[in-house]
Motif scaffolding. Sequence first.
Motif, mmCIF file in Angstrom:
data_model
loop_
_atom_site.group_PDB
_atom_site.id
_atom_site.type_symbol
_atom_site.label_atom_id
_atom_site.label_comp_id
_atom_site.label_asym_id
_atom_site.label_seq_id
_atom_site.Cartn_x
_atom_site.Cartn_y
_atom_site.Cartn_z
ATOM 1 N N LEU A 124 7.313 -61.230 45.759
ATOM 2 C CA LEU A 124 8.153 -62.400 46.735
ATOM 3 C C LEU A 124 8.000 -63.710 45.621
ATOM 4 N N LYS A 125 6.067 -63.623 45.507
ATOM 5 C CA LYS A 125 5.600 -64.930 44.671
ATOM 6 C C LYS A 125 6.143 -65.178 43.243
ATOM 7 N N GLY A 126 6.598 -66.558 43.414
ATOM 8 C CA GLY A 126 7.406 -67.184 42.495
ATOM 9 C C GLY A 126 8.673 -66.913 42.593
ATOM 10 N N GLN A 127 9.971 -66.073 43.485
ATOM 11 C CA GLN A 127 10.850 -66.054 43.744
ATOM 12 C C GLN A 127 11.420 -66.858 44.600
ATOM 13 N N THR A 128 12.726 -67.286 44.898
ATOM 14 C CA THR A 128 13.255 -68.092 45.538
ATOM 15 C C THR A 128 14.132 -67.920 47.112
ATOM 16 N N VAL A 177 7.182 -70.378 51.941
ATOM 17 C CA VAL A 177 6.602 -70.592 50.502
ATOM 18 C C VAL A 177 5.240 -70.942 50.780
ATOM 19 N N GLU A 178 4.582 -71.112 51.593
ATOM 20 C CA GLU A 178 3.625 -71.218 51.917
ATOM 21 C C GLU A 178 2.658 -69.804 51.861
ATOM 22 N N GLY A 179 2.914 -69.729 52.559
ATOM 23 C CA GLY A 179 2.777 -67.289 52.256
ATOM 24 C C GLY A 179 2.578 -66.669 51.477
ATOM 25 N N PHE A 180 4.046 -67.158 50.771
ATOM 26 C CA PHE A 180 3.998 -66.249 49.222
ATOM 27 C C PHE A 180 4.108 -67.010 48.153
ATOM 28 N N LYS A 181 4.078 -68.681 48.406
ATOM 29 C CA LYS A 181 3.945 -69.648 47.110
ATOM 30 C C LYS A 181 5.685 -69.308 46.143
ATOM 31 N N MET A 182 6.403 -69.378 47.568
ATOM 32 C CA MET A 182 8.203 -69.079 47.279
ATOM 33 C C MET A 182 8.602 -70.160 46.420
ATOM 34 N N ASN A 183 10.242 -70.683 45.873
ATOM 35 C CA ASN A 183 10.417 -71.713 45.849
ATOM 36 C C ASN A 183 11.469 -72.026 47.042
ATOM 37 N N LEU A 184 11.872 -73.183 47.534
ATOM 38 C CA LEU A 184 12.767 -72.670 47.823
ATOM 39 C C LEU A 184 13.918 -73.787 47.446
ATOM 40 N N LEU A 226 -1.412 -76.982 44.878
ATOM 41 C CA LEU A 226 -1.112 -75.744 44.235
ATOM 42 C C LEU A 226 -1.761 -76.329 42.642
ATOM 43 N N LYS A 227 -0.963 -77.422 42.077
ATOM 44 C CA LYS A 227 -1.178 -77.834 40.638
ATOM 45 C C LYS A 227 -1.907 -78.211 40.468
ATOM 46 N N ALA A 228 -3.043 -78.921 41.230
ATOM 47 C CA ALA A 228 -4.106 -79.527 41.555
ATOM 48 C C ALA A 228 -5.357 -78.598 40.969
ATOM 49 N N ASN A 229 -4.602 -76.994 41.732
ATOM 50 C CA ASN A 229 -5.593 -76.056 41.750
ATOM 51 C C ASN A 229 -5.163 -75.405 40.128
ATOM 52 N N GLY A 230 -4.477 -75.487 39.707
ATOM 53 C CA GLY A 230 -4.201 -75.020 38.508
ATOM 54 C C GLY A 230 -3.409 -73.891 38.136
ATOM 55 N N GLU A 231 -2.967 -73.717 39.439
ATOM 56 C CA GLU A 231 -1.271 -72.482 40.135
ATOM 57 C C GLU A 231 0.178 -73.511 39.489
ATOM 58 N N GLN A 232 0.887 -72.302 39.362
ATOM 59 C CA GLN A 232 1.991 -72.946 39.497
ATOM 60 C C GLN A 232 2.913 -73.597 40.522
ATOM 61 N N PRO A 233 3.372 -74.631 41.023
ATOM 62 C CA PRO A 233 3.790 -74.797 41.464
ATOM 63 C C PRO A 233 4.544 -75.001 42.608
ATOM 64 N N VAL A 234 4.877 -74.753 44.068
ATOM 65 C CA VAL A 234 6.307 -74.057 44.211
ATOM 66 C C VAL A 234 7.244 -75.666 44.394
ATOM 67 N N THR A 235 8.896 -75.387 44.341
ATOM 68 C CA THR A 235 9.797 -76.595 44.237
ATOM 69 C C THR A 235 10.564 -76.445 45.544
ATOM 70 N N TRP A 236 11.288 -77.239 45.248
ATOM 71 C CA TRP A 236 12.518 -77.775 46.013
ATOM 72 C C TRP A 236 13.488 -77.462 46.065
ATOM 73 N N LYS A 237 14.662 -77.519 46.550
ATOM 74 C CA LYS A 237 15.735 -77.939 45.533
ATOM 75 C C LYS A 237 16.845 -77.651 46.623
ATOM 76 N N ALA A 294 19.490 -67.726 45.513
ATOM 77 C CA ALA A 294 18.057 -67.595 45.662
ATOM 78 C C ALA A 294 17.526 -65.874 45.722
ATOM 79 N N ASP A 295 16.504 -65.396 45.503
ATOM 80 C CA ASP A 295 15.933 -63.776 45.977
ATOM 81 C C ASP A 295 16.073 -63.179 47.377
ATOM 82 N N VAL A 296 15.354 -64.287 47.743
ATOM 83 C CA VAL A 296 15.377 -63.978 49.571
ATOM 84 C C VAL A 296 16.372 -64.779 50.691
ATOM 85 N N ILE A 297 17.018 -64.335 51.079
ATOM 86 C CA ILE A 297 18.082 -65.134 51.821
ATOM 87 C C ILE A 297 17.903 -65.375 53.396
#
Length: 355
Positions: A150-154, A172-179, A201-212, A224-227
Amino acid sequence: GKYRVVSTKPMPGNRWIDLLIEQDCRVEICTQKKTILSVEDIIALIGDKCDGVIGQLTEDWGETLFSTLSRAGGKAFSNMAVGYNNVDVNAANKYGVAVGNTPVILTETTAELAASLSLSAARRIVEADEFMRAGLYDGWLPNLFVGNLLKGQTVGVIGAGRIGSAYARMMVEGFKMNLIYYDLYQATRLEKFVTAYGQFLKANGEQPVTWKRASSMEEVLREADVISLHPILDKTTYHLVNKDSLAIMKKEAVLVNCSRGPVIDEVALVEHLKQNPMFRVGLDVFEDEPYMKPGLADLKNAVVVPHIASASKWTREGMATLAALNVLGKIKGYPVWSNPNQVEPFLNENAPPPA
Ligand code: GLV
Ligand code: GLV
């Protein structure tokens, strides 16, 4: 007790009963063995005098029952559910019966089940469990029950009201998914949450999550990957997921439904699952409950549970209490705690209150 209140089913906990008794009510609980009561069963329960009824989503609360309740002196009906597609609110209005539902108290419990089904489908938990119990496990293999990360998926949410938003935050928070979400209303708080979490996440050097916020439902289905589906059921959402919408979804998508069965064309879904073994679903609700459409029960890429999304002890006791308070409030002349005519449409926490 001065007032007669009927519950069509035994409900969890005693708080709801105590509250009614403390306030001058006699409580009558239907003890019929059959699971789903008919309109005739409920007419018999209402009898000649009844001040209020607590009912269930399996019952058809229309013209007949509201006219019967009104004739028996009834002032209030509460569904022990947030959804009220089984209630004809116009008929209730016509006969002067106030209607309540039980929102909010089940939001997190329901979102947690949607998250559970998402993970169960993505990681093939039920299939793997059956495999173990059947004694088929004979050693670790690189290809055994490979599922989706799930991580990094939408994650896609259709209907970003209270439950949809809570689910989105978990994923989003649990699995770092984009929304990506679709709703008639802007889910401002949800957007702010994802933005803030992305910055963290970005401040911690990780890939940030996004929303749309999608401009159409199709956009969510396509990207989406999970709907997860969280709309109310009405004419506009009937068969919202059908043959055509399934065709535009990713071949390895996960689809979850904890709203109402008829939101999905279940026959089309069964056919799609047969054709696309990597497409997986997690279903809490069905088009013709308690039945499943032919073929669904045989499919390994479907996880199915019997409409239990709100079934935590805390929530179910709370729903019973809230339903009792709805009825009690009306009998006592207080405002009904939650009335479908008064709460916001489309379950959106940011919608302006109705005029
Ligand atoms: C359950 O399905 C509910 O609407 O509360
Ligand atoms: C699996 O169990 C692993 O150690 O990679």
